[in-house]
Design a protein around this motif. Structure first.
Motif, PDB file in Angstrom:
ATOM      1  N   PRO A   1     107.815  18.671 -10.441  1.00 25.38           N
ATOM      2  CA  PRO A   1     107.230  17.531 -11.164  1.00 25.38           C
ATOM      3  C   PRO A   1     107.694  17.369 -12.607  1.00 25.38           C
ATOM      4  O   PRO A   1     107.526  16.302 -13.191  1.00 25.38           O
ATOM      5  CB  PRO A   1     105.729  17.817 -11.102  1.00 25.38           C
ATOM      6  N   ASP A   2     108.281  18.400 -13.184  1.00 22.74           N
ATOM      7  CA  ASP A   2     108.719  18.313 -14.582  1.00 22.74           C
ATOM      8  C   ASP A   2     110.218  18.596 -14.724  1.00 22.74           C
ATOM      9  O   ASP A   2     110.677  19.111 -15.745  1.00 22.74           O
ATOM     10  CB  ASP A   2     107.923  19.291 -15.447  1.00 22.74           C
ATOM     11  N   ALA A   3     110.968  18.225 -13.714  1.00 18.62           N
ATOM     12  CA  ALA A   3     112.396  18.523 -13.697  1.00 18.62           C
ATOM     13  C   ALA A   3     113.201  17.551 -14.552  1.00 18.62           C
ATOM     14  O   ALA A   3     112.743  16.476 -14.941  1.00 18.62           O
ATOM     15  CB  ALA A   3     112.912  18.481 -12.254  1.00 18.62           C
ATOM     16  N   LEU A   4     114.432  17.970 -14.824  1.00 20.18           N
ATOM     17  CA  LEU A   4     115.464  17.096 -15.385  1.00 20.18           C
ATOM     18  C   LEU A   4     116.481  16.841 -14.279  1.00 20.18           C
ATOM     19  O   LEU A   4     116.971  17.794 -13.668  1.00 20.18           O
ATOM     20  CB  LEU A   4     116.173  17.767 -16.557  1.00 20.18           C
ATOM     21  N   VAL A   5     116.783  15.597 -14.016  1.00 26.97           N
ATOM     22  CA  VAL A   5     117.736  15.264 -12.953  1.00 26.97           C
ATOM     23  C   VAL A   5     118.983  14.650 -13.585  1.00 26.97           C
ATOM     24  O   VAL A   5     118.889  13.711 -14.385  1.00 26.97           O
ATOM     25  CB  VAL A   5     117.135  14.294 -11.928  1.00 26.97           C
ATOM     26  N   VAL A   6     120.149  15.187 -13.218  1.00 25.80           N
ATOM     27  CA  VAL A   6     121.417  14.696 -13.743  1.00 25.80           C
ATOM     28  C   VAL A   6     122.239  14.114 -12.597  1.00 25.80           C
ATOM     29  O   VAL A   6     122.487  14.790 -11.597  1.00 25.80           O
ATOM     30  CB  VAL A   6     122.218  15.833 -14.421  1.00 25.80           C
ATOM     31  N   GLY A   7     122.657  12.864 -12.762  1.00 29.01           N
ATOM     32  CA  GLY A   7     123.530  12.220 -11.786  1.00 29.01           C
ATOM     33  C   GLY A   7     124.833  11.822 -12.452  1.00 29.01           C
ATOM     34  O   GLY A   7     124.850  11.378 -13.601  1.00 29.01           O
TER      35      GLY A   7
ATOM     36  N   LEU B   1     120.791  14.754 -22.970  1.00 26.74           N
ATOM     37  CA  LEU B   1     119.626  15.643 -22.933  1.00 26.74           C
ATOM     38  C   LEU B   1     118.793  15.480 -24.199  1.00 26.74           C
ATOM     39  O   LEU B   1     117.559  15.421 -24.152  1.00 26.74           O
ATOM     40  CB  LEU B   1     120.077  17.098 -22.773  1.00 26.74           C
ATOM     41  N   GLY B   2     119.476  15.365 -25.343  1.00 26.67           N
ATOM     42  CA  GLY B   2     118.762  15.132 -26.587  1.00 26.67           C
ATOM     43  C   GLY B   2     117.987  13.836 -26.547  1.00 26.67           C
ATOM     44  O   GLY B   2     116.901  13.720 -27.131  1.00 26.67           O
ATOM     45  N   GLY B   3     118.539  12.835 -25.829  1.00 28.91           N
ATOM     46  CA  GLY B   3     117.865  11.551 -25.720  1.00 28.91           C
ATOM     47  C   GLY B   3     116.563  11.605 -24.946  1.00 28.91           C
ATOM     48  O   GLY B   3     115.722  10.703 -25.082  1.00 28.91           O
ATOM     49  N   VAL B   4     116.388  12.637 -24.113  1.00 26.89           N
ATOM     50  CA  VAL B   4     115.123  12.795 -23.388  1.00 26.89           C
ATOM     51  C   VAL B   4     114.324  13.977 -23.931  1.00 26.89           C
ATOM     52  O   VAL B   4     113.381  14.458 -23.299  1.00 26.89           O
ATOM     53  CB  VAL B   4     115.344  12.947 -21.860  1.00 26.89           C
ATOM     54  N   GLY B   5     114.734  14.461 -25.132  1.00 27.70           N
ATOM     55  CA  GLY B   5     113.935  15.477 -25.820  1.00 27.70           C
ATOM     56  C   GLY B   5     114.199  16.906 -25.431  1.00 27.70           C
ATOM     57  O   GLY B   5     113.328  17.767 -25.596  1.00 27.70           O
ATOM     58  N   VAL B   6     115.422  17.197 -24.950  1.00 26.39           N
ATOM     59  CA  VAL B   6     115.736  18.557 -24.502  1.00 26.39           C
ATOM     60  C   VAL B   6     117.054  19.011 -25.138  1.00 26.39           C
ATOM     61  O   VAL B   6     118.001  18.231 -25.242  1.00 26.39           O
ATOM     62  CB  VAL B   6     115.866  18.615 -22.963  1.00 26.39           C
ATOM     63  N   SER B   7     117.114  20.250 -25.563  1.00 27.34           N
ATOM     64  CA  SER B   7     118.360  20.861 -26.009  1.00 27.34           C
ATOM     65  C   SER B   7     118.938  21.697 -24.867  1.00 27.34           C
ATOM     66  O   SER B   7     118.179  22.335 -24.125  1.00 27.34           O
ATOM     67  CB  SER B   7     118.108  21.768 -27.211  1.00 27.34           C
ATOM     68  N   PRO B   8     120.262  21.729 -24.712  1.00 24.67           N
ATOM     69  CA  PRO B   8     120.820  22.549 -23.633  1.00 24.67           C
ATOM     70  C   PRO B   8     120.480  24.020 -23.745  1.00 24.67           C
ATOM     71  O   PRO B   8     120.433  24.719 -22.732  1.00 24.67           O
ATOM     72  CB  PRO B   8     122.334  22.303 -23.746  1.00 24.67           C
TER      73      PRO B   8
ATOM     74  N   VAL C   1     114.655   8.184 -19.672  1.00 22.67           N
ATOM     75  CA  VAL C   1     115.981   7.943 -19.104  1.00 22.67           C
ATOM     76  C   VAL C   1     117.004   7.903 -20.230  1.00 22.67           C
ATOM     77  O   VAL C   1     116.777   7.297 -21.274  1.00 22.67           O
ATOM     78  CB  VAL C   1     116.030   6.599 -18.346  1.00 22.67           C
ATOM     79  N   ALA C   2     118.137   8.554 -20.010  1.00 20.47           N
ATOM     80  CA  ALA C   2     119.275   8.452 -20.923  1.00 20.47           C
ATOM     81  C   ALA C   2     120.539   8.352 -20.081  1.00 20.47           C
ATOM     82  O   ALA C   2     120.695   9.099 -19.106  1.00 20.47           O
ATOM     83  CB  ALA C   2     119.349   9.660 -21.851  1.00 20.47           C
ATOM     84  N   GLU C   3     121.413   7.417 -20.432  1.00 22.21           N
ATOM     85  CA  GLU C   3     122.626   7.260 -19.655  1.00 22.21           C
ATOM     86  C   GLU C   3     123.793   6.862 -20.541  1.00 22.21           C
ATOM     87  O   GLU C   3     123.614   6.357 -21.651  1.00 22.21           O
ATOM     88  CB  GLU C   3     122.432   6.223 -18.544  1.00 22.21           C
TER      89      GLU C   3
ATOM     90  N   LEU D   1     130.300  17.872 -20.886  1.00 22.98           N
ATOM     91  CA  LEU D   1     129.291  18.647 -21.601  1.00 22.98           C
ATOM     92  C   LEU D   1     128.908  18.018 -22.943  1.00 22.98           C
ATOM     93  O   LEU D   1     127.717  17.983 -23.286  1.00 22.98           O
ATOM     94  CB  LEU D   1     129.761  20.086 -21.795  1.00 22.98           C
ATOM     95  N   PRO D   2     129.851  17.490 -23.733  1.00 23.79           N
ATOM     96  CA  PRO D   2     129.430  16.842 -24.981  1.00 23.79           C
ATOM     97  C   PRO D   2     128.506  15.648 -24.747  1.00 23.79           C
ATOM     98  O   PRO D   2     127.502  15.489 -25.447  1.00 23.79           O
ATOM     99  CB  PRO D   2     130.758  16.406 -25.616  1.00 23.79           C
TER     100      PRO D   2
END
Length: 206
Positions: A68-74, A193-200, A126-128, A186-187
């Motif tokens: 329920p709290d995942a990050l999904v990357v497509g 990721l920063g756009g959704v509030g997460v640092s790698p 969402v960030a794209e 990766l860049p």
């Protein structure tokens, strides 16, 4: 927080693992041809981003209950050369013709990326975006090209080539991010990721 990769690509998985992340893999099964047919006027950049977003969304809707709290990357990658946008060739004849057209020339590898952050199983943020890397191709001899085609590698990869496999012998150079050519930038992913509030660094294996 779990990162979910909405892709069957072993190359994308390899990039993430080498960068300290061990994602869950969920294949989206999006009908890519149907989506492209429905958006004939989209630019090349818009097309790859649409595909990446569709893959991420399909997986997010499927895994929300379990994660329920995942990050999904497509992601979706295609090669832009001579005004044409090409994906996987799927057969030897198509791959051969593509290589004859691009040998000794330069194309652009485009990858659309979408990051979805779930909250309580629903898409919350969402960030794209997309990344572009110039690829300067070598001119393989006829025997080299036939050997490469016979390996099967170029049949299931965007643009009929790889950088991190046998195809690396036939890439003269890059202008831009190498990880994008492998399939996931990766860049760009760090910025999204920063756009959704997460640092790698929050996703690194401990």
């Amino acid at each position: 927080m779990r990162l979910v990769l909405a892709s069957a690509s072993p190359a994308r998985l390899g990039v993430l693992r080498a960068a300290g992340v061990d994602p869950l893999v969920e294949v989206s099964d999006v009908d890519e041809d149907a989506l492209l047919d429905a958006n004939p006027d989209a630019t090349p950049e818009q097309k790859v981003t649409l595909l990446g977003g569709a893959k991420a969304t399909a997986v997010a809707r499927r895994i929300g209950d379990d994660h329920p709290d995942a990050l999904v990357v497509g992601c979706d990658s295609m090669l832009h050369i001579d005004g044409d946008l090409v994906g996987k060739p799927h057969d030897v004849d198509t791959a051969r013709e593509r290589w004859k057209a691009m040998a000794g020339r330069t194309g652009e590898l485009l990858t659309g990326h979408t990051v979805l952050r779930l909250s309580d199983g629903e898409i919350d943020r969402v960030a794209e975006g997309h990344a572009v890397t110039g690829v300067r191709f070598a001119d393989p001899t006829p025997d080299e090209l036939e050997a490469y085609l016979a390996s099967g590698e170029p049949l299931q990869v965007a643009g009929s080539f790889t950088l991190d496999g046998l195809g690396g012998w036939f890439v003269e150079g890059l202008d831009g991010d190498p990880s994008n050519v492998i399939g996931i930038s990766l860049p760009l992913l760090r910025r999204l990721l920063g756009g959704v509030g997460v640092s790698p660094v929050e996703l690194w294996r401990r």
